[in-house]
Design an enzyme around this catalytic site. Structure first.
Site, PDB file in Angstrom:
ATOM      1  N   ASP A  45     -30.371 -12.035  17.621  1.00 24.57           N
ATOM      2  CA  ASP A  45     -30.117 -11.083  16.700  1.00 24.57           C
ATOM      3  C   ASP A  45     -31.319  -9.939  16.413  1.00 24.57           C
ATOM      4  O   ASP A  45     -31.368  -8.951  15.811  1.00 24.57           O
ATOM      5  CB  ASP A  45     -29.709 -11.479  15.104  1.00 24.57           C
ATOM      6  CG  ASP A  45     -30.897 -12.296  14.544  1.00 24.57           C
ATOM      7  OD1 ASP A  45     -31.759 -12.594  15.432  1.00 24.57           O
ATOM      8  OD2 ASP A  45     -30.568 -12.552  13.355  1.00 24.57           O
ATOM      9  N   SER A  46     -32.289 -10.270  17.441  1.00 24.37           N
ATOM     10  CA  SER A  46     -33.367  -9.356  17.416  1.00 24.37           C
ATOM     11  C   SER A  46     -32.752  -7.781  18.024  1.00 24.37           C
ATOM     12  O   SER A  46     -33.346  -7.005  18.112  1.00 24.37           O
ATOM     13  CB  SER A  46     -34.468  -9.730  18.630  1.00 24.37           C
ATOM     14  OG  SER A  46     -33.751 -10.085  19.776  1.00 24.37           O
ATOM     15  N   ASP A  84     -26.882 -16.265  18.939  1.00 25.62           N
ATOM     16  CA  ASP A  84     -27.688 -16.295  17.468  1.00 25.62           C
ATOM     17  C   ASP A  84     -26.514 -15.908  16.581  1.00 25.62           C
ATOM     18  O   ASP A  84     -25.862 -15.038  16.532  1.00 25.62           O
ATOM     19  CB  ASP A  84     -28.635 -14.958  17.639  1.00 25.62           C
ATOM     20  CG  ASP A  84     -29.948 -15.694  16.916  1.00 25.62           C
ATOM     21  OD1 ASP A  84     -29.883 -16.420  16.205  1.00 25.62           O
ATOM     22  OD2 ASP A  84     -30.813 -14.693  16.913  1.00 25.62           O
ATOM     23  N   LYS A 113     -27.360 -20.695  17.789  1.00 26.10           N
ATOM     24  CA  LYS A 113     -28.397 -20.829  17.052  1.00 26.10           C
ATOM     25  C   LYS A 113     -28.443 -20.262  15.512  1.00 26.10           C
ATOM     26  O   LYS A 113     -27.839 -19.459  15.478  1.00 26.10           O
ATOM     27  CB  LYS A 113     -29.753 -19.871  17.796  1.00 26.10           C
ATOM     28  CG  LYS A 113     -30.986 -19.789  16.926  1.00 26.10           C
ATOM     29  CD  LYS A 113     -31.984 -19.366  17.805  1.00 26.10           C
ATOM     30  CE  LYS A 113     -32.371 -17.820  17.775  1.00 26.10           C
ATOM     31  NZ  LYS A 113     -32.693 -17.411  16.422  1.00 26.10           N
ATOM     32  N   GLU A 115     -31.073 -20.286  11.945  1.00 26.37           N
ATOM     33  CA  GLU A 115     -32.408 -20.335  11.243  1.00 26.37           C
ATOM     34  C   GLU A 115     -32.288 -21.288  10.214  1.00 26.37           C
ATOM     35  O   GLU A 115     -31.480 -21.259   9.340  1.00 26.37           O
ATOM     36  CB  GLU A 115     -32.790 -18.901  10.671  1.00 26.37           C
ATOM     37  CG  GLU A 115     -32.923 -17.912  11.981  1.00 26.37           C
ATOM     38  CD  GLU A 115     -33.706 -16.578  11.229  1.00 26.37           C
ATOM     39  OE1 GLU A 115     -33.794 -16.564   9.912  1.00 26.37           O
ATOM     40  OE2 GLU A 115     -33.613 -15.778  12.114  1.00 26.37           O
ATOM     41  N   GLU A 182     -41.133 -20.262  15.930  1.00 28.04           N
ATOM     42  CA  GLU A 182     -41.609 -19.110  15.853  1.00 28.04           C
ATOM     43  C   GLU A 182     -42.948 -18.915  15.208  1.00 28.04           C
ATOM     44  O   GLU A 182     -42.763 -19.217  14.071  1.00 28.04           O
ATOM     45  CB  GLU A 182     -40.668 -17.996  15.502  1.00 28.04           C
ATOM     46  CG  GLU A 182     -40.986 -16.419  15.600  1.00 28.04           C
ATOM     47  CD  GLU A 182     -40.124 -15.549  15.572  1.00 28.04           C
ATOM     48  OE1 GLU A 182     -38.825 -15.752  15.363  1.00 28.04           O
ATOM     49  OE2 GLU A 182     -40.419 -14.413  15.683  1.00 28.04           O
TER      50      GLU A 182
HETATM   51  O1  KIV Z   1     -33.399 -12.916  17.831  1.00 30.24           O
HETATM   52  C1  KIV Z   1     -34.146 -13.307  18.600  1.00 30.24           C
HETATM   53  O2  KIV Z   1     -34.360 -12.555  19.522  1.00 30.24           O
HETATM   54  C2  KIV Z   1     -34.871 -14.506  18.245  1.00 30.24           C
HETATM   55  C3  KIV Z   1     -35.990 -14.943  19.255  1.00 30.24           C
HETATM   56  C4  KIV Z   1     -37.104 -14.304  18.962  1.00 30.24           C
HETATM   57  C5  KIV Z   1     -36.228 -16.372  19.464  1.00 30.24           C
HETATM   58  O3  KIV Z   1     -34.547 -15.400  17.587  1.00 30.24           O
END
Ligand code: KIV
Length: 258
Positions: A45-46, A84, A113, A115, A182
């Protein structure tokens, strides 16, 4: 290289081969990253920052993530694919399951993924019970960050160290198949990697994790909000992105002697 499975990824940990992970957001970069031997691709989600130009990940929606996961899935052949789950998409068990299944069934993801914190291990174990492989993410949790000042190394005090260690153990017990840490202290990341049997992948958490992950746009030097300081400048010696990718894989797979 043949198609990566979670079994093969686990055997990399056992055989002390570092696991190279990068984010991708579209088919072309996904193909390139895959061809250069990256083991795991995360549709992070980056993308809120590097694709959408936001300051954080908070505006990323399920529809955004589904769209980009589908594109990345088209480009990769061998790498293991993780999607994510964006903010607010896994607050309740049933909602988390419906959304996780969309990533797996509609988009080709092999794992999701989330959090994880002290309040949502029930979501992790619920997904695990429903046969959804989950990667837990602890340390800095970007979905909880309100200002860039909060972007500080975690695990410096005994209290914070014990809390992160405890979260890592609980994540494994709840059924996580991978853990991302992280921005935590290097020695803490090392301790967690040694303690857990699942692979521990670090970002800004030192060299002793079982693998490393970077936002690919940081490695390419093109991120919209600038390149974080922890990204090793040795990668920028070459302008050729294929060479950068190969160097990243090479460096990551060679784990340091502890
Ligand atoms: O969203 C993302 O790219 C991440 C990585 C930085 C681990 O969670």
């Amino acid at each position: 290289m043949s198609k990566l499975s979670i079994k093969k990824i686990n055997s990399m940990k056992k055989n002390k081969i570092g696991i190279a992970c990068l984010t991708a957001y579209d088919a072309s970069f996904s193909k390139l990253i895959d061809e250069c031997g990256v083991n795991i691709i995360l549709v992070g989600d980056s993308l809120g920052q590097v694709i959408q130009g936001s300051k954080n990940t908070h505006l990323v929606s399920m529809e955004d993530m589904l769209y980009h996961t589908k594109l990345v899935s088209k480009g990769r052949k061998n790498a293991y694919l993780i999607a994510d789950m964006p903010i607010n998409s896994y607050k309740k068990t049933k909602q988390a399951l419906i959304n996780a299944r969309r990533f797996m069934n509609e988009c080709g993801a092999e794992m999701v993924k989330i959090e994880t914190n002290m309040n949502n291990f029930n979501i992790l174990s619920y997904l695990n019970d429903k046969d959804i492989p989950v990667c837990a993410h602890i340390g800095i949790r970007p979905q909880e960050i309100r200002s860039s000042a909060e972007y500080k190394k975690q695990g410096k005090t005994t209290k914070s160290k014990n809390c992160i260690l405890n979260e890592a153990i609980l994540a494994e017990q709840a059924g996580a198949k991978l853990l991302i840490v992280e921005c935590i202290e290097e020695n803490l990341a090392k301790e967690i990697s040694l303690k857990l049997s699942i692979p521990v992948i670090g970002i800004a958490s030192g060299k002793y994790c079982d693998g490393q992950i970077l936002v690919s746009y940081d490695l390419f030097g093109i991120s919209f909000n600038g390149i974080p300081k922890f990204v090793d400048k040795k990668y920028f010696k070459t302008q050729n992105i294929k060479e950068r990718l190969k160097k990243f894989v090479q460096n990551t797979q060679k784990l340091p002697k502890s």
